[in-house]
Design a protein around this motif. Structure first.
Motif, PDB file in Angstrom:
ATOM      1  N   UNK A   1       0.835  -1.204   0.000  1.00  0.00           N
ATOM      2  CA  UNK A   1       0.000   0.000   0.000  1.00  0.00           C
ATOM      3  C   UNK A   1       0.867   1.250   0.000  1.00  0.00           C
ATOM      4  N   UNK A   2       1.972   1.196   0.766  1.00  0.00           N
ATOM      5  CA  UNK A   2       2.890   2.333   0.803  1.00  0.00           C
ATOM      6  C   UNK A   2       3.521   2.574  -0.563  1.00  0.00           C
ATOM      7  N   UNK A   3       3.897   1.475  -1.242  1.00  0.00           N
ATOM      8  CA  UNK A   3       4.479   1.601  -2.585  1.00  0.00           C
ATOM      9  C   UNK A   3       3.457   2.198  -3.550  1.00  0.00           C
ATOM     10  N   UNK A   4       2.194   1.749  -3.433  1.00  0.00           N
ATOM     11  CA  UNK A   4       1.136   2.281  -4.303  1.00  0.00           C
ATOM     12  C   UNK A   4       0.957   3.780  -4.086  1.00  0.00           C
ATOM     13  N   UNK A   5       0.931   4.196  -2.796  1.00  0.00           N
ATOM     14  CA  UNK A   5       0.799   5.627  -2.500  1.00  0.00           C
ATOM     15  C   UNK A   5       1.989   6.411  -3.041  1.00  0.00           C
ATOM     16  N   UNK A   6       3.187   5.839  -2.884  1.00  0.00           N
ATOM     17  CA  UNK A   6       4.393   6.516  -3.366  1.00  0.00           C
ATOM     18  C   UNK A   6       4.366   6.667  -4.879  1.00  0.00           C
TER      19      UNK A   6
ATOM     20  N   UNK B   1       1.681   6.908  -6.662  1.00  0.00           N
ATOM     21  CA  UNK B   1       0.711   7.963  -6.952  1.00  0.00           C
ATOM     22  C   UNK B   1       1.309   9.346  -6.767  1.00  0.00           C
ATOM     23  N   UNK B   2       2.074   9.515  -5.671  1.00  0.00           N
ATOM     24  CA  UNK B   2       2.737  10.797  -5.428  1.00  0.00           C
ATOM     25  C   UNK B   2       3.755  11.099  -6.521  1.00  0.00           C
ATOM     26  N   UNK B   3       4.470  10.059  -6.957  1.00  0.00           N
ATOM     27  CA  UNK B   3       5.445  10.244  -8.026  1.00  0.00           C
ATOM     28  C   UNK B   3       4.759  10.693  -9.310  1.00  0.00           C
ATOM     29  N   UNK B   4       3.600  10.086  -9.606  1.00  0.00           N
ATOM     30  CA  UNK B   4       2.855  10.483 -10.808  1.00  0.00           C
ATOM     31  C   UNK B   4       2.420  11.940 -10.714  1.00  0.00           C
TER      32      UNK B   4
END
Length: 299
Positions: free
Chosen positions: A70-75, A77-80
Motif C-alpha cells: 500500500x505504501x508503494x502504491x501511495x508513493x 501515486x505521489x510520483x505520478x
C-alpha cells in the motif's frame, strides 16, 4: 553460529524474537511487560481471558507485506503527481497553493501587461477587495483594462464602491451572471488562473501560448454576453433617475431589501417601482427587466 534474525523486518527486537520462538517451541509464554507489549503491537501475541496466545508469525508478515505494498502504491501515486507538475512546468505551467506565492504571481502578471489586461474578477480574494495599487501605473502606461465581474458580488456596498473607483481610474467593466474562475491575462503573453479547493486558494501561472489563446477566446466570448457596468446615479435621459438607479441595482442582482437600503426607500416603494418598470418594459420577471433594460440601452 548466531541465529538469523527472522522477525527483524517487522521491527521485533532480539529479546522479543527469542521469547516468541521459545514460546512456540515450549509452553513458556513471555512475561516481561515490555516484551509482551511489543509482541501484541506486532500482532504476534494475543491476550485473552484465558491468558496469552501466540499467533503465527506468517500472519504478521503478510500484514507487513500488505502495508508495504500500500505504501508503494501511495508513493507511485505521489510520483505520478510530481511528474505531472514537473511536466506542466516544462510546458509553460506552474502550480502553487502558497498564498504568498499567488500574491507574487498576481503582481508579476498584472505589471507584465503593456497593451491590455483581461480579468475575471471573482473569489478567491487573497486580501480585502480594494482598488489595486497597480491600477494607476497601468493607466499611466495606457494599458487597457477589461474586467468582468460576477453579479452576485455587488450585494456588498464596499465592493460596488471599489468597482466605481476602478471605473473612475479608467477600467472598462462588465457584469456577468457567473464566472468559472478568477483570471488575469496580460496581453497574449502570460495568464494566472485562481480557484479554491476546500477553502484554500490554488493557482496556475501559464505561459503556454495555446492555452493563453484559449483563455482569451473564453474571455472575449463572455465579454460579448456580459452587460456594461453602470453605476447608480449615472443617469440617462431615457428613464427617470430614480427608476434608473433601481434598474442598475436589479441588473447587479440585488434583492428588494438591499435596493431599498441602498436608495433609502421602503421595500414597498421599491416593489411598486419594480412593478412599474415591468409593466413599462412589457415583462414579468426581475431577470427580464434587467435583460430588456440592457437591450434597449437603458443602463
Amino acid at each position: 553460529m548466531p541465529q538469523r534474525r527472522i522477525l527483524k523486518e517487522i521491527g521485533i527486537t532480539q529479546e522479543a524474537e527469542d521469547a516468541y520462538f521459545l514460546g512456540l517451541r515450549t509452553d513458556i509464554r513471555p512475561t516481561d511487560p515490555a516484551v509482551v507489549d511489543e509482541l501484541v503491537r506486532a500482532g504476534l501475541l494475543q491476550q485473552t481471558t484465558f491468558g496469552t496466545q501466540l499467533l503465527p508469525a506468517s500472519t504478521a508478515m503478510r500484514q507487513l507485506l500488505q502495508q508495504r505494498e500500500e505504501s508503494v502504491t501511495r508513493t507511485r501515486g505521489l510520483l505520478a503527481d510530481l511528474l505531472s507538475i514537473e511536466n506542466l512546468t516544462y510546458k509553460g505551467f506552474r502550480f502553487t497553493a502558497d498564498v504568498d506565492e499567488i500574491r507574487q504571481w498576481y503582481g508579476l502578471v498584472t505589471m507584465q501587461a503593456t497593451n491590455i489586461l483581461r480579468i475575471f474578477d471573482r473569489p478567491p480574494y487573497l486580501d480585502p477587495h480594494t482598488l489595486s495599487p497597480t491600477m494607476e501605473p497601468l493607466v499611466d502606461k495606457q494599458v487597457t483594462i477589461h474586467t468582468i465581474y460576477r453579479r452576485q458580488e455587488f450585494a456588498s456596498e464596499a465592493f460596488l464602491q471599489v468597482v466605481r473607483d476602478s471605473v473612475a481610474h479608467g477600467e472598462v467593466a462588465r457584469v456577468a451572471e457567473g464566472l468559472p474562475f478568477r483570471l488575469i491575462v496580460a496581453d497574449e503573453s502570460e495568464a494566472l488562473i485562481m480557484w479554491t479547493t476546500e477553502n484554500e486558494p490554488n493557482a496556475f501561472l501559464i505561459a503556454n501560448q495555446k492555452v493563453i489563446s484559449l483563455l482569451i477566446h473564453l474571455f472575449n466570448d463572455l465579454w460579448k454576453r456580459a452587460f456594461e457596468f453602470r453605476s447608480p446615479t449615472s443617469t440617462t435621459d431615457k428613464i427617470a433617475p430614480e427608476l434608473h438607479d433601481i434598474l442598475v441595482l436589479l441588473a447587479l442582482g440585488l434583492p428588494d431589501a438591499a435596493i431599498a437600503k441602498r436608495l433609502g426607500l421602503s421595500e414597498r416603494t421599491i416593489g411598486r417601482r419594480i412593478k412599474h418598470l415591468a409593466d413599462t418594459l412589457g415583462v414579468e420577471s426581475r431577470f427580464q427587466i434587467g435583460m430588456q433594460a440592457v437591450r434597449f440601452g437603458l443602463i
